[in-house]
Design a protein around this motif. Structure first.
Motif, PDB file in Angstrom:
ATOM      1  N   GLY A 164       1.602   1.939  -6.020  1.00 62.30           N
ATOM      2  CA  GLY A 164       0.950   1.112  -4.864  1.00 62.30           C
ATOM      3  C   GLY A 164      -0.047   1.717  -4.029  1.00 62.30           C
ATOM      4  O   GLY A 164      -1.250   1.391  -3.807  1.00 62.30           O
ATOM      5  N   VAL A 165       0.473   2.624  -3.346  1.00 59.86           N
ATOM      6  CA  VAL A 165      -0.331   3.575  -2.515  1.00 59.86           C
ATOM      7  C   VAL A 165      -0.181   5.091  -2.705  1.00 59.86           C
ATOM      8  O   VAL A 165       0.714   5.555  -2.882  1.00 59.86           O
ATOM      9  N   LEU A 166      -1.589   5.562  -2.786  1.00 61.59           N
ATOM     10  CA  LEU A 166      -1.445   7.047  -3.081  1.00 61.59           C
ATOM     11  C   LEU A 166      -2.071   7.951  -2.210  1.00 61.59           C
ATOM     12  O   LEU A 166      -3.172   7.663  -1.547  1.00 61.59           O
ATOM     13  N   SER A 167      -1.208   8.693  -1.393  1.00 61.59           N
ATOM     14  CA  SER A 167      -1.613   9.610  -0.467  1.00 61.59           C
ATOM     15  C   SER A 167      -2.383  10.658  -1.040  1.00 61.59           C
ATOM     16  O   SER A 167      -2.127  10.982  -2.372  1.00 61.59           O
ATOM     17  N   PHE A 207      -6.473   7.625   1.627  1.00 60.32           N
ATOM     18  CA  PHE A 207      -5.403   6.715   1.089  1.00 60.32           C
ATOM     19  C   PHE A 207      -6.153   5.835   0.109  1.00 60.32           C
ATOM     20  O   PHE A 207      -7.300   5.252   0.253  1.00 60.32           O
ATOM     21  N   PHE A 208      -5.462   6.012  -1.353  1.00 57.42           N
ATOM     22  CA  PHE A 208      -6.143   5.109  -2.400  1.00 57.42           C
ATOM     23  C   PHE A 208      -5.042   3.957  -2.513  1.00 57.42           C
ATOM     24  O   PHE A 208      -3.930   4.354  -3.015  1.00 57.42           O
ATOM     25  N   GLU A 218       3.844  -0.355   5.359  1.00 62.54           N
ATOM     26  CA  GLU A 218       5.629  -0.407   5.263  1.00 62.54           C
ATOM     27  C   GLU A 218       6.125   0.497   4.052  1.00 62.54           C
ATOM     28  O   GLU A 218       7.003   1.064   4.391  1.00 62.54           O
ATOM     29  N   ILE A 219       5.129   0.487   3.132  1.00 65.41           N
ATOM     30  CA  ILE A 219       5.453   1.217   1.883  1.00 65.41           C
ATOM     31  C   ILE A 219       5.666   2.633   2.372  1.00 65.41           C
ATOM     32  O   ILE A 219       6.604   3.330   1.847  1.00 65.41           O
ATOM     33  N   LEU A 220       4.705   3.117   3.033  1.00 62.38           N
ATOM     34  CA  LEU A 220       4.687   4.542   3.408  1.00 62.38           C
ATOM     35  C   LEU A 220       5.916   4.912   4.308  1.00 62.38           C
ATOM     36  O   LEU A 220       6.618   5.937   4.081  1.00 62.38           O
ATOM     37  N   ILE A 221       6.356   4.091   5.025  1.00 62.55           N
ATOM     38  CA  ILE A 221       7.350   4.260   6.030  1.00 62.55           C
ATOM     39  C   ILE A 221       8.755   4.116   5.045  1.00 62.55           C
ATOM     40  O   ILE A 221       9.603   5.134   5.225  1.00 62.55           O
ATOM     41  N   GLU A 222       8.802   3.201   4.267  1.00 60.16           N
ATOM     42  CA  GLU A 222      10.110   3.181   3.495  1.00 60.16           C
ATOM     43  C   GLU A 222      10.397   4.238   2.403  1.00 60.16           C
ATOM     44  O   GLU A 222      11.417   4.783   2.347  1.00 60.16           O
ATOM     45  N   ARG A 223       9.129   4.713   1.882  1.00 58.65           N
ATOM     46  CA  ARG A 223       9.319   5.969   1.026  1.00 58.65           C
ATOM     47  C   ARG A 223       9.513   7.110   2.023  1.00 58.65           C
ATOM     48  O   ARG A 223      10.272   8.101   1.641  1.00 58.65           O
ATOM     49  N   GLU A 224       8.973   7.351   2.990  1.00 64.28           N
ATOM     50  CA  GLU A 224       9.327   8.655   3.949  1.00 64.28           C
ATOM     51  C   GLU A 224      10.760   8.508   4.440  1.00 64.28           C
ATOM     52  O   GLU A 224      11.354   9.526   4.424  1.00 64.28           O
ATOM     53  N   MET A 225      11.285   7.264   4.533  1.00 66.22           N
ATOM     54  CA  MET A 225      12.855   7.279   4.798  1.00 66.22           C
ATOM     55  C   MET A 225      13.702   7.704   3.564  1.00 66.22           C
ATOM     56  O   MET A 225      15.071   7.591   3.836  1.00 66.22           O
ATOM     57  N   THR A 322      12.416  -4.452 -12.219  1.00 61.93           N
ATOM     58  CA  THR A 322      10.541  -4.122 -11.868  1.00 61.93           C
ATOM     59  C   THR A 322      10.545  -2.857 -10.895  1.00 61.93           C
ATOM     60  O   THR A 322      11.126  -2.831  -9.845  1.00 61.93           O
ATOM     61  N   ARG A 323       9.739  -2.182 -11.362  1.00 61.38           N
ATOM     62  CA  ARG A 323       9.386  -0.889 -10.673  1.00 61.38           C
ATOM     63  C   ARG A 323       8.725  -1.178  -9.122  1.00 61.38           C
ATOM     64  O   ARG A 323       7.844  -2.016  -9.283  1.00 61.38           O
ATOM     65  N   MET A 324       9.324  -0.817  -8.076  1.00 56.08           N
ATOM     66  CA  MET A 324       8.960  -1.138  -6.931  1.00 56.08           C
ATOM     67  C   MET A 324       8.219  -0.033  -6.086  1.00 56.08           C
ATOM     68  O   MET A 324       8.703   1.354  -6.366  1.00 56.08           O
ATOM     69  N   TRP A 325       7.114  -0.182  -5.443  1.00 57.50           N
ATOM     70  CA  TRP A 325       6.372   0.697  -4.752  1.00 57.50           C
ATOM     71  C   TRP A 325       7.163   1.467  -3.692  1.00 57.50           C
ATOM     72  O   TRP A 325       7.005   2.648  -3.588  1.00 57.50           O
ATOM     73  N   LEU A 326       8.024   0.660  -3.010  1.00 56.36           N
ATOM     74  CA  LEU A 326       8.886   1.426  -1.905  1.00 56.36           C
ATOM     75  C   LEU A 326       9.708   2.291  -2.345  1.00 56.36           C
ATOM     76  O   LEU A 326      10.352   2.867  -1.718  1.00 56.36           O
TER      77      LEU A 326
END
Length: 341
Positions: A164-167, A207-208, A218-225, A322-326
């Motif tokens: 979803g989001v690429l840093s 970010f892409f 929100e995705i970035l926050i969830e992934r950081e957690m 289903t593959r999820m971004w978070l």
């Protein structure tokens, strides 16, 4: 650029208009934004006439440095517009969301201009730039770089389907996993430039982000957690397929759900495919199973609770597989299984 322009509100463009004339049609603010985009220094205090003159020289002189960051999609659009301009005095177009988006990208860089000729909208590249662009595109070194850029874009977009989001860090990791990177041009800059042009993804700072992402923050926050959760690593073939199709290959749970929709609820294969695609995007954005049930009931008149079959189980399986971004590209089922060990 103005929004929602009617044709009569577009600047008139004549086939013999030169580059300075086309630039002079823009406002001083638009010219200043163009200067900032090109990162030209020392000319911010010029008046409009002086700024127009300076930009016409500097952009023409720096075209190659910009073209080296483009992919074939952008290049082919440039080539086709040049061909149309030389064959028919301009690339005549229908005004719509896509044409405005393309105009926003190229006109902001002072390369292609949106206007009207004889009450018809068109894209136009002045002759001075057409000559320079064609000469640049004939260089073997430029062709080679564009080919490299295509690979950067392919694996960035394909990886973004899973994440979803690429840093910047995640982007480099993805590209280094699948490619032997050549560092004449920074791949991040190529991908970010593509994000400025594309309709399927966009750039926000470094970010892409896929356009389908509803809340990148929100995705970035969830992934950081979830620091204890490693990223799912798709194979090279999986990423290539995701780039071509716009989604990962459907798994067994998704195929079963699609089969149920076509067999028992009389959706056409195309309707079922589109529904599966849209539901997968909603799940990637963390939609609940209950919301899927509501959509089926309201939009397709499918009463899940009155059905005497396994539809609810199929929906749950669809969601859990289903593959999820978070979840860093994992499915809920994979995360649950890993946590149970």
């Amino acid at each position: 650029m103005k929004d929602n322009l009617w044709i009569e509100e577009l600047d008139n463009i004549e086939p013999n208009d030169n580059y300075k004339k086309l630039l002079s049609n823009l406002t001083k603010n638009e010219l200043n934004e163009m200067r900032k985009l090109w990162n030209f220094h020392g000319i911010s205090q010029l008046n409009k006439a002086e700024l127009t003159q300076e930009l016409s020289k500097r952009i023409a002189a720096n075209l190659e440095s910009w073209i080296l960051y483009l992919g074939s999609e952008q290049i082919e659009f440039l080539k086709e517009t040049i061909f149309q301009c030389e064959s028919y005095s301009g690339a005549y177009i229908e005004l719509n969301e896509i044409s405005y988006h393309i105009a926003e990208y190229f006109q902001a860089r002072g390369v292609i201009f949106l206007g009207q000729h004889q009450e018809t909208a068109l894209f136009f590249i002045p002759e001075e730039l057409r000559i320079k662009i064609k000469s640049i595109l004939n260089k073997e070194s430029v062709k080679k770089q564009i080919s490299l850029n295509d690979n950067y874009i392919k694996y960035a977009v394909g990886s973004a389907v899973f994440y979803g989001v690429l840093s910047p860090e995640l982007l480099y990791n993805c590209l280094e996993r699948y490619l032997d990177l050549k560092w004449r041009i920074d791949p991040l800059d190529v991908v970010i430039e593509y994000g400025e042009y594309s309709l399927i993804a966009y750039s926000a700072g470094p970010f892409f982000i896929l356009t389908a992402v509803e809340d990148a923050h929100e995705i970035l926050i969830e992934r950081e957690m979830r620091r204890d959760l490693d990223y799912y690593i798709p194979s090279k073939k999986e990423v290539e397929n995701a780039f071509q199709k716009g989604h990962e290959n459907w798994n067994l749970a998704q195929r079963r759900f699609k089969k149920k929709l076509t067999k028992d609820y009389k959706l056409t294969p195309d309707e079922a495919e589109m529904l599966i695609f849209n539901f997968s995007l909603l799940i990637k954005n963390d939609i609940s199973t209950a919301e899927i049930i509501r959509i089926l009931a309201e939009d397709f008149e499918i009463d899940v609770f009155e059905s005497k079959d396994d539809l609810i189980q199929l929906i749950n399986d669809f969601h859990n597989n289903t593959r999820m971004w978070l979840l860093k590209g994992h499915t809920p089922a994979e995360v649950y299984a890993a946590g149970s060990k």
